[in-house]
Design a protein around this motif. Structure first.
Motif, PDB file in Angstrom:
ATOM      1  N   LEU A 105       0.808  -1.134   0.077  1.00  0.00           N
ATOM      2  CA  LEU A 105      -0.075   0.036  -0.093  1.00  0.00           C
ATOM      3  C   LEU A 105       0.972   1.243   0.011  1.00  0.00           C
ATOM      4  N   GLN A 106       0.752   2.055  -0.777  1.00  0.00           N
ATOM      5  CA  GLN A 106       1.781   3.246  -1.151  1.00  0.00           C
ATOM      6  C   GLN A 106       1.017   4.243  -1.660  1.00  0.00           C
ATOM      7  N   ARG A 107       1.205   5.399  -0.966  1.00  0.00           N
ATOM      8  CA  ARG A 107       0.826   6.681  -1.572  1.00  0.00           C
ATOM      9  C   ARG A 107       1.483   7.249  -2.828  1.00  0.00           C
ATOM     10  N   SER A 108       0.674   7.408  -3.848  1.00  0.00           N
ATOM     11  CA  SER A 108       1.189   7.627  -5.222  1.00  0.00           C
ATOM     12  C   SER A 108       1.224   9.266  -5.717  1.00  0.00           C
ATOM     13  N   PRO A 109       2.040   9.897  -6.273  1.00  0.00           N
ATOM     14  CA  PRO A 109       1.897  11.192  -6.724  1.00  0.00           C
ATOM     15  C   PRO A 109       1.131  11.266  -7.996  1.00  0.00           C
ATOM     16  N   GLY A 110       0.760  12.470  -8.237  1.00  0.00           N
ATOM     17  CA  GLY A 110       0.067  12.660  -9.764  1.00  0.00           C
ATOM     18  C   GLY A 110      -1.365  12.327  -9.741  1.00  0.00           C
ATOM     19  N   ALA A 111      -1.960  12.359 -10.978  1.00  0.00           N
ATOM     20  CA  ALA A 111      -3.308  11.903 -11.201  1.00  0.00           C
ATOM     21  C   ALA A 111      -3.347  10.438 -11.577  1.00  0.00           C
ATOM     22  N   ALA A 112      -4.818  10.051 -11.508  1.00  0.00           N
ATOM     23  CA  ALA A 112      -5.061   8.719 -11.670  1.00  0.00           C
ATOM     24  C   ALA A 112      -4.945   8.404 -13.001  1.00  0.00           C
ATOM     25  N   PRO A 113      -4.512   6.970 -13.540  1.00  0.00           N
ATOM     26  CA  PRO A 113      -4.332   6.496 -14.909  1.00  0.00           C
ATOM     27  C   PRO A 113      -5.719   7.012 -15.720  1.00  0.00           C
ATOM     28  N   SER A 114      -5.490   7.566 -16.945  1.00  0.00           N
ATOM     29  CA  SER A 114      -6.867   8.019 -17.616  1.00  0.00           C
ATOM     30  C   SER A 114      -7.262   6.735 -18.407  1.00  0.00           C
ATOM     31  N   SER A 115      -6.691   5.609 -18.509  1.00  0.00           N
ATOM     32  CA  SER A 115      -7.170   4.387 -19.274  1.00  0.00           C
ATOM     33  C   SER A 115      -7.217   3.241 -18.226  1.00  0.00           C
ATOM     34  N   PRO A 116      -7.839   3.082 -17.126  1.00  0.00           N
ATOM     35  CA  PRO A 116      -7.765   1.862 -16.451  1.00  0.00           C
ATOM     36  C   PRO A 116      -8.250   0.697 -17.044  1.00  0.00           C
ATOM     37  N   LEU A 117      -8.068  -0.530 -16.450  1.00  0.00           N
ATOM     38  CA  LEU A 117      -8.571  -1.876 -16.828  1.00  0.00           C
ATOM     39  C   LEU A 117     -10.011  -1.635 -16.691  1.00  0.00           C
ATOM     40  N   GLU A 118     -10.273  -1.381 -15.175  1.00  0.00           N
ATOM     41  CA  GLU A 118     -11.612  -1.414 -15.071  1.00  0.00           C
ATOM     42  C   GLU A 118     -12.083  -0.498 -13.604  1.00  0.00           C
ATOM     43  N   ARG A 119     -13.201  -0.102 -13.782  1.00  0.00           N
ATOM     44  CA  ARG A 119     -13.689   0.821 -12.707  1.00  0.00           C
ATOM     45  C   ARG A 119     -14.482   0.023 -11.704  1.00  0.00           C
ATOM     46  N   LEU A 120     -14.261  -0.186 -10.606  1.00  0.00           N
ATOM     47  CA  LEU A 120     -15.248  -0.877  -9.800  1.00  0.00           C
ATOM     48  C   LEU A 120     -16.182  -0.348  -9.181  1.00  0.00           C
ATOM     49  N   GLY A 121     -17.262  -0.907  -8.576  1.00  0.00           N
ATOM     50  CA  GLY A 121     -18.476  -0.235  -7.893  1.00  0.00           C
ATOM     51  C   GLY A 121     -18.257   0.770  -6.875  1.00  0.00           C
ATOM     52  N   ASP A 122     -17.131   0.725  -6.228  1.00  0.00           N
ATOM     53  CA  ASP A 122     -16.853   1.777  -5.169  1.00  0.00           C
ATOM     54  C   ASP A 122     -16.147   3.030  -5.467  1.00  0.00           C
ATOM     55  N   GLY A 123     -15.964   3.032  -7.034  1.00  0.00           N
ATOM     56  CA  GLY A 123     -15.301   4.097  -7.509  1.00  0.00           C
ATOM     57  C   GLY A 123     -13.764   3.962  -7.725  1.00  0.00           C
ATOM     58  N   THR A 124     -13.268   2.587  -7.274  1.00  0.00           N
ATOM     59  CA  THR A 124     -11.830   2.703  -7.084  1.00  0.00           C
ATOM     60  C   THR A 124     -11.265   2.029  -8.700  1.00  0.00           C
ATOM     61  N   LEU A 125     -10.167   1.923  -9.103  1.00  0.00           N
ATOM     62  CA  LEU A 125      -9.768   1.627 -10.417  1.00  0.00           C
ATOM     63  C   LEU A 125      -8.877   0.444 -10.374  1.00  0.00           C
ATOM     64  N   ILE A 126      -9.103  -0.465 -11.210  1.00  0.00           N
ATOM     65  CA  ILE A 126      -7.829  -1.641 -11.400  1.00  0.00           C
ATOM     66  C   ILE A 126      -6.977  -1.126 -12.500  1.00  0.00           C
ATOM     67  N   CYS A 127      -5.863  -1.109 -12.514  1.00  0.00           N
ATOM     68  CA  CYS A 127      -4.868  -0.625 -13.429  1.00  0.00           C
ATOM     69  C   CYS A 127      -3.628  -1.903 -13.401  1.00  0.00           C
ATOM     70  N   GLU A 128      -2.469  -1.608 -14.141  1.00  0.00           N
ATOM     71  CA  GLU A 128      -1.427  -2.397 -14.298  1.00  0.00           C
ATOM     72  C   GLU A 128      -0.189  -1.579 -14.120  1.00  0.00           C
ATOM     73  N   ILE A 129       0.844  -2.143 -13.583  1.00  0.00           N
ATOM     74  CA  ILE A 129       2.094  -1.777 -13.271  1.00  0.00           C
ATOM     75  C   ILE A 129       3.086  -2.554 -14.239  1.00  0.00           C
ATOM     76  N   PRO A 130       3.735  -1.828 -15.288  1.00  0.00           N
ATOM     77  CA  PRO A 130       4.541  -2.582 -16.174  1.00  0.00           C
ATOM     78  C   PRO A 130       5.625  -3.504 -15.402  1.00  0.00           C
ATOM     79  N   SER A 131       6.036  -4.584 -15.821  1.00  0.00           N
ATOM     80  CA  SER A 131       6.872  -5.251 -15.254  1.00  0.00           C
ATOM     81  C   SER A 131       8.297  -4.649 -15.359  1.00  0.00           C
ATOM     82  N   HIS A 132       9.349  -4.947 -14.627  1.00  0.00           N
ATOM     83  CA  HIS A 132      10.690  -4.407 -14.579  1.00  0.00           C
ATOM     84  C   HIS A 132      11.281  -4.756 -15.887  1.00  0.00           C
ATOM     85  N   GLY A 133      11.531  -3.868 -16.707  1.00  0.00           N
ATOM     86  CA  GLY A 133      12.320  -4.265 -18.034  1.00  0.00           C
ATOM     87  C   GLY A 133      11.486  -5.261 -19.043  1.00  0.00           C
TER      88      GLY A 133
END
Length: 362
Positions: free
Chosen positions: A232-260
Motif C-alpha cells: 500500500l503506497q501513496r502515489s503522486p500525480g493523477a490517476a491513470p486515464s485508461s484503467p482496466l476496470e472501474r469498480l463499484g466503489d469508484g476505485t480503479l484496477i490498473c497495471e504496473i508494467p514489469s521491470h524491464g
C-alpha cells in the motif's frame, strides 16, 4: 551561591549522561558487544587504549551527544561505563588522530551485527502490530541523511543540491516504532538486500507493507504478487486515464508494467480520497490521497477502511522522531566506512530508546 548552583548543575548533568550510557548498556550489554566484536573479526591481538568494545559504545554515544566534539563524547561514554561498573581503571582521552584510527579499525560491521541482534524484537507483548482484516500492517520508510562532503564520500554516495546523501530503508512496526530490519538503498558493499522480506512462514498472517512514497522499485509489486504479501503506497500525480476496470466503489484496477518488460504486468487498485470540509466545521480537513495497492477486492478490503488504515498508520520519519526529535540528520564521518558505522549506530540507539518507552506509546 552561584558556585554551588554551577556545581549542582554539573553533577546533575553528569548523572543524566551516566544514566543515558547505562540505558544503552542495558540493551547492548558487554557480553553482546564482545560477541559481535569477535564474530566480525575486530578483536585486538594486543591491549589498546581504545579497545573495540569501548569504540562500539563510543559509536552509540555520538548519537546521545551529536553536537559535541568526539573526544568529549568519548569522555562521557567512558565515564558512564565506569559509573555502571562496566569498566575500570583511569579514563585517558587520546588525541583526535588516535580516536579516528580506532574508529577506522572498528569499521561498520560490529554495529551492523549488533543491530541484527536486536532488530525485530519487541519490548512488550503484542507490540508486533495489530491484525487488520487478516493482514499484519507494517511500514517501510526511507531515511535520508546528509553526508560530510569529502572526496571519498562523494565518490560513493549520490550528490544532490546540498551535497552527498545516504539513504536507508527501515522496516518499522507502527505501534511501538520497533525496527524489524533495515538496509542501505542502494545496498552497501555487504550486499544486504531491501528490508521487504519474503514471508518467513506461509502459515503466518499475511503481510501488508505501507511503502514510503519515495520507494520506486517496480519489482516489489511483482514480488508481492508471487510471494503473497501486499503493498500500500501513496502515489503522486493523477490517476491513470485508461484503467482496466472501474469498480463499484469508484476505485480503479490498473497495471504496473514489469521491470524491464521481462515479466507479466502486475494488477493494482487505485484508491482516491478527497475529503470535503463541512460548513462551519472547525476540524482541519485531511489532505487528498491517491493510494496504489495490491488489495484488489473492494468487498474484502473496503475503500474507506483502506484509507483510514493508511491515514492512521503512516507517520514517516520514525527514526528521526525517536532519536533526533524530528530534525534532519547529518553524518560527520569523512569516509564511507565511517558513514555506515554512524548509520548502524543510529539504528542501534533507536532500538535502545524504543525499549525505554511505555508499551503502546506512539
Amino acid at each position: 551561591m552561584a558556585g554551588v548552583t554551577r556545581e549542582a548543575r554539573a553533577a546533575r548533568d553528569r548523572l543524566a549522561d551516566r544514566v543515558a550510557v547505562g540505558a544503552l548498556a542495558a540493551t547492548f550489554p558487554p557480553e553482546l558487544v564482545g560477541e559481535v566484536v569477535r564474530e566480525t573479526g575486530r578483536r585486538e591481538l594486543r591491549e589498546r587504549d581504545l579497545p573495540a568494545r569501548s569504540m562500539v559504545y563510543f559509536s552509540l554515544g555520538t548519537w546521545l551527544w551529536p553536537s559535541l566534539d568526539h573526544r568529549e563524547v568519548l569522555r562521557r561514554t567512558l565515564d558512564g561505563l565506569t559509573w555502571a561498573g562496566l569498566r575500570s581503571g583511569e579514563t585517558r582521552i587520546p588525541g583526535s588522530g588516535s580516536l579516528a584510527k580506532a574508529r577506522a579499525r572498528l569499521g561498520p560491521e560490529p554495529l551492523e551485527a549488533m543491530f541484527d541482534r536486536v532488530a525485530g524484537t519487541s519490548s512488550s507483548p503484542g507490540a508486533d502490530g495489530d491484525s487488520w482484516r487478516g493482514l499484519r500492517p507494517t511500514v517501510v520508510e526511507g531515511l535520508d541523511m546528509r553526508v560530510t562532503s569529502t572526496p571519498s564520500n562523494r565518490s560513493v554516495f549520490p550528490s544532490h543540491d546540498q551535497g552527498p546523501r545516504v539513504r536507508l530503508l527501515t522496516h518499522v512496526t507502527p505501534g511501538d516504532r520497533n525496527l524489524i530490519d533495515a538496509a542501505f538503498d542502494p545496498p552497501g558493499p555487504t550486499g544486504r538486500r531491501d528490508p521487504v522480506p519474503r514471508p518467513r512462514n506461509r502459515s503466518s498472517r499475511r503481510e501488508l507493507f505501507l511503502l514510503d512514497p519515495t520507494v520506486r522499485d517496480h519489482s516489489l509489486w511483482r514480488r508481492a504478487e508471487i510471494d503473497g504479501f501486499h503493498l500500500l503506497q501513496r502515489s503522486p500525480g493523477a490517476a491513470p486515464s485508461s484503467p482496466l476496470e472501474r469498480l463499484g466503489d469508484g476505485t480503479l484496477i490498473c497495471e504496473i508494467p514489469s521491470h524491464g518488460g521481462r515479466d507479466a504486468a502486475t494488477r493494482v487498485r487505485i484508491i482516491e480520497d478527497t475529503p470535503s470540509s463541512t460548513p462551519g466545521g472547525s476540524e482541519a480537513v485531511p489532505e487528498p490521497l491517491r493510494l496504489t495497492t495490491t488489495l484488489l477486492s473492494p468487498e474484502r478490503w473496503p475503500r474507506e477502511e483502506v484509507v483510514e488504515l493508511y491515514r492512521r498508520l503512516w507517520k514517516g520519519g520514525t527514526v528521526k522522531r525517536t532519536v533526533c526529535d524530528g530534525a534532519d540528520v547529518t553524518l560527520r564521518s569523512q569516509t564511507p566506512e565511517g558513514v555506515r558505522q554512524e548509520a548502524w549506530a543510529l539504528l542501534c540507539v533507536h532500538q535502545a530508546l524504543v525499549r525505554l518507552r511505555p508499551p503502546r506509546m506512539a
